[in-house]
Design a protein around this motif. Structure first.
Motif, mmCIF file in Angstrom:
data_model
loop_
_atom_site.group_PDB
_atom_site.id
_atom_site.type_symbol
_atom_site.label_atom_id
_atom_site.label_comp_id
_atom_site.label_asym_id
_atom_site.label_seq_id
_atom_site.Cartn_x
_atom_site.Cartn_y
_atom_site.Cartn_z
ATOM 1 N N UNK A 1 27.838 -23.358 -8.143
ATOM 2 C CA UNK A 1 26.650 -23.867 -8.423
ATOM 3 C C UNK A 1 25.426 -23.316 -8.565
ATOM 4 N N UNK A 2 25.638 -21.873 -7.618
ATOM 5 C CA UNK A 2 24.487 -20.758 -8.211
ATOM 6 C C UNK A 2 24.485 -20.622 -10.291
ATOM 7 N N UNK A 3 26.054 -20.030 -10.438
ATOM 8 C CA UNK A 3 26.126 -19.935 -11.660
ATOM 9 C C UNK A 3 26.099 -20.758 -12.833
ATOM 10 N N UNK A 4 26.922 -22.183 -12.256
ATOM 11 C CA UNK A 4 26.588 -23.029 -12.821
ATOM 12 C C UNK A 4 25.457 -23.086 -13.799
ATOM 13 N N UNK A 5 24.147 -23.244 -12.686
ATOM 14 C CA UNK A 5 22.546 -23.129 -13.004
ATOM 15 C C UNK A 5 22.109 -21.968 -14.150
ATOM 16 N N UNK A 6 22.603 -20.667 -13.901
ATOM 17 C CA UNK A 6 21.996 -19.771 -14.088
ATOM 18 C C UNK A 6 23.220 -20.128 -15.849
ATOM 19 N N UNK A 7 23.555 -20.319 -15.772
ATOM 20 C CA UNK A 7 24.822 -20.902 -17.340
ATOM 21 C C UNK A 7 23.933 -22.237 -17.738
ATOM 22 N N UNK A 8 23.948 -22.545 -17.745
ATOM 23 C CA UNK A 8 22.784 -23.866 -18.043
ATOM 24 C C UNK A 8 21.623 -23.240 -19.151
ATOM 25 N N UNK A 9 21.045 -22.494 -17.854
ATOM 26 C CA UNK A 9 19.611 -21.493 -18.641
ATOM 27 C C UNK A 9 19.817 -20.915 -20.012
ATOM 28 N N UNK A 10 21.731 -20.367 -20.397
ATOM 29 C CA UNK A 10 22.040 -19.696 -21.317
ATOM 30 C C UNK A 10 21.813 -18.315 -20.627
ATOM 31 N N UNK A 11 21.466 -17.532 -19.437
ATOM 32 C CA UNK A 11 21.275 -16.468 -18.521
ATOM 33 C C UNK A 11 22.480 -16.004 -18.790
ATOM 34 N N UNK A 12 23.224 -16.758 -18.447
ATOM 35 C CA UNK A 12 25.310 -15.607 -17.917
ATOM 36 C C UNK A 12 25.777 -17.038 -18.795
ATOM 37 N N UNK A 13 27.635 -16.139 -19.143
ATOM 38 C CA UNK A 13 28.617 -17.025 -19.826
ATOM 39 C C UNK A 13 29.381 -16.171 -19.019
ATOM 40 N N UNK A 14 30.277 -17.709 -19.008
ATOM 41 C CA UNK A 14 32.199 -17.485 -18.690
ATOM 42 C C UNK A 14 33.496 -17.304 -19.218
ATOM 43 N N UNK A 15 33.821 -16.553 -19.603
ATOM 44 C CA UNK A 15 35.104 -15.855 -20.452
ATOM 45 C C UNK A 15 36.442 -16.134 -19.507
ATOM 46 N N UNK A 16 37.071 -17.130 -20.545
ATOM 47 C CA UNK A 16 38.389 -16.867 -19.263
ATOM 48 C C UNK A 16 39.621 -15.539 -19.415
ATOM 49 N N UNK A 17 39.582 -15.344 -18.433
ATOM 50 C CA UNK A 17 40.257 -14.032 -18.261
ATOM 51 C C UNK A 17 39.195 -12.546 -17.874
ATOM 52 N N UNK A 18 37.924 -12.787 -18.434
ATOM 53 C CA UNK A 18 37.265 -11.858 -18.668
ATOM 54 C C UNK A 18 36.132 -12.486 -17.436
ATOM 55 N N UNK A 19 36.158 -13.180 -16.792
ATOM 56 C CA UNK A 19 35.125 -13.434 -15.687
ATOM 57 C C UNK A 19 33.756 -13.845 -16.247
ATOM 58 N N UNK A 20 32.393 -13.787 -15.604
ATOM 59 C CA UNK A 20 31.378 -13.958 -15.968
ATOM 60 C C UNK A 20 30.250 -12.445 -16.328
ATOM 61 N N UNK A 21 29.376 -12.876 -16.875
ATOM 62 C CA UNK A 21 28.544 -11.901 -17.638
ATOM 63 C C UNK A 21 27.600 -12.290 -18.065
ATOM 64 N N UNK A 22 26.563 -11.110 -18.439
ATOM 65 C CA UNK A 22 25.000 -11.755 -18.585
ATOM 66 C C UNK A 22 25.348 -12.165 -20.373
ATOM 67 N N UNK A 23 24.366 -12.716 -20.643
ATOM 68 C CA UNK A 23 24.284 -13.286 -21.730
ATOM 69 C C UNK A 23 24.090 -12.746 -23.214
#
Length: 478
Positions: A54-76
């Motif tokens: 849920x925390x990652x989803x919140x940050x993702x909705x603000x464009x602060x982080x992005x997730x890539x299949x097979x690469x994990x989650x990184x700062x946008x």
């Protein structure tokens, strides 16, 4: 390592999102850098993986982080551009700082009044327009030109106003003082703020009445003070517990509102006045006496303040025009030892370089004018009329559902509901019916109490307002 606070009302996932965003903004995770996995971060923080998701989803909705299949989650990268840039998280700033916001109930009442101006207002603690001396003040402003100098005035306040207050305090309140021991403030709340910020330190213990207007002021908590209760009954505050509180908690100061106390409307008995002063003197404790309502005494013989019978100078006395003339003048005063006045005047000067000289001049002229005494007489008569309308309406609409004592002065009626109801649900239902009041829990009491203020509502609104409140109450208890 940082962990979310499970006692905090903010959801865990929001705390985690804020914390990660803060670390990103501090440069700990530059644009493009990989964040810990959801599972690993959940283990580190001692929470369920679903909370981190849920925390990652919140940050993702603000464009602060992005997730890539097979690469994990990184700062946008795109959020930041070519160089690390980030829009301030104003929500975090708004929720930060040491000065706390108003209580939720008070914010809800203010929001409701702003959204619907047709609400009947039993909540606001100010005089209605018809009770203010508007014609008198208009005449005084036309009769007396503005001062020739409109710059900063003495940090203690406009000298002619302090001189007028010396006469006023002696004539109406039985207080003998000099202009050097008076500080002009923007009202009682600024006086209290200066006292809590400048004369006390975080961790200090103070005694306040229960219930008390002080509980509605987050400034006490913002100052880091520990609040200890002195019960209030029909004879006012009970001073017996001061000795034990001082022994257990080393209380540093006592705050009291002895005349027509807010919110209960009680009058401190003569015996308890003497007892309070005796105990405070024995322990060397200062008393802060807030006295906004004395001149509204319906019998026309205002009860003397504690300050008038204080033989050793242990009381800081606070007064204001807000409850007897007009809150918009923003004029209050404090009587205290000169060393305290100097300390607080210096602090206030750092805040605002002093009050505007124009309302101070108006207040000085009003106090000295022939308009002042007739205004007080009219004010008392009109407040008494409104009080009687409220009593009549309560007895008619809620004879078996409410209990109250009839105040002999002031602006407030303190009522106990016979049936148990939820404060929040009752307030919301009342707003729905078209009326607002203040739940008693705002003032530190248990649920099941309400404060009706009858000075703000128009006389013709009082009966209909109680009809609406009665309907709201019956909706919840049927």
């Amino acid at each position: 390592m940082w962990k979310p606070d499970r006692q905090n009302k903010k959801p865990l996932y929001e705390q985690i999102a804020d914390h990660i965003e803060q670390r990103i903004s501090y440069g700990e995770f530059p644009p493009g850098s990989l964040l810990p996995s959801e599972r690993k971060l959940a283990e580190q923080l001692g929470v369920n993986r679903s909370t981190v998701i849920l925390a990652f989803a919140e940050l993702r909705s603000m464009g602060i982080i992005e997730s890539r299949s097979g690469s994990g989650t990184c700062v946008s990268n795109t959020k930041w551009g070519a160089t690390p840039k980030h829009t301030p998280n104003w929500k975090r700033y708004a929720e930060g700082g040491s000065f706390l916001p108003n209580l939720p109930f008070l914010r809800r009442i203010r929001e409701a009044l702003n959204q619907n101006t047709s609400l009947i207002d039993f909540a606001s603690g100010e005089l209605s327009g018809d009770l203010a001396p508007l014609d008198e003040i208009t005449k005084l402003m036309s009769e007396h030109p503005f001062p020739s100098y409109l710059g900063y005035v003495n940090p203690q306040g406009y000298v002619p106003l302090r001189q007028a207050l010396v006469t006023y305090l002696d004539q109406y309140r039985g207080i003998r003082t000099t202009e050097s021991s008076i500080l002009i403030t923007s009202g009682s709340q600024q006086s209290l703020y200066l006292i809590t910020q400048c004369l006390l330190s975080p961790g200090d213990a103070v005694a306040i009445e229960d219930p008390s207007y002080s509980y509605s002021l987050p400034m006490f908590q913002s100052a880091g003070l520990r609040l200890f209760r002195l019960p209030v009954d029909r004879e006012g505050v009970c001073p017996e517990e001061i000795r034990s509180l001082h022994k257990k908690h080393r209380i540093k100061m006592i705050f009291t509102n002895p005349n027509f106390q807010n919110p209960t409307g009680t009058l401190l008995s003569e015996q308890r006045r003497s007892q309070l002063l005796e105990i405070a003197s024995e322990l060397g404790l200062p008393i802060v006496e807030d006295d906004p309502y004395s001149l509204t005494d319906y019998e026309g013989i205002p009860r003397p303040p504690l300050k008038s019978i204080d033989p050793i100078g242990s009381i800081i006395y606070i007064g204001s025009f807000s409850k007897i003339a007009a809150s918009g003048l923003r004029i209050g005063w404090m009587v205290a030892p000169h060393s305290i006045v100097e300390r607080l005047a210096d602090a206030r000067q750092q805040m605002d370089f002093g009050l505007s000289v124009i309302p101070q001049q108006v207040a000085a002229q009003f106090l000295k004018s022939s308009y002042f005494e007739p205004h007080l007489e009219r004010l008392r008569m009109q407040l008494l009329f409104k009080r009687d309308l409220l009593v009549e309406a309560l007895n008619k609409e809620l004879p078996d559902l409410i209990q109250f004592n009839i105040p002999q002065g002031g602006h407030h009626m303190w009522c106990k509901l016979i049936s148990a109801v939820n404060d929040s649900k009752l307030l919301e239902e009342a707003i729905k019916q078209g009326v607002v009041f203040v739940p008693g829990s705002v003032y530190g009491s248990d649920s099941g109490f309400v404060r009706f203020t009858f000075a703000r509502a128009k006389a013709e609104e009082i009966g209909p307002g109680i009809v609406r409140f009665a309907k709201a109450l019956r909706e919840l208890i049927r």
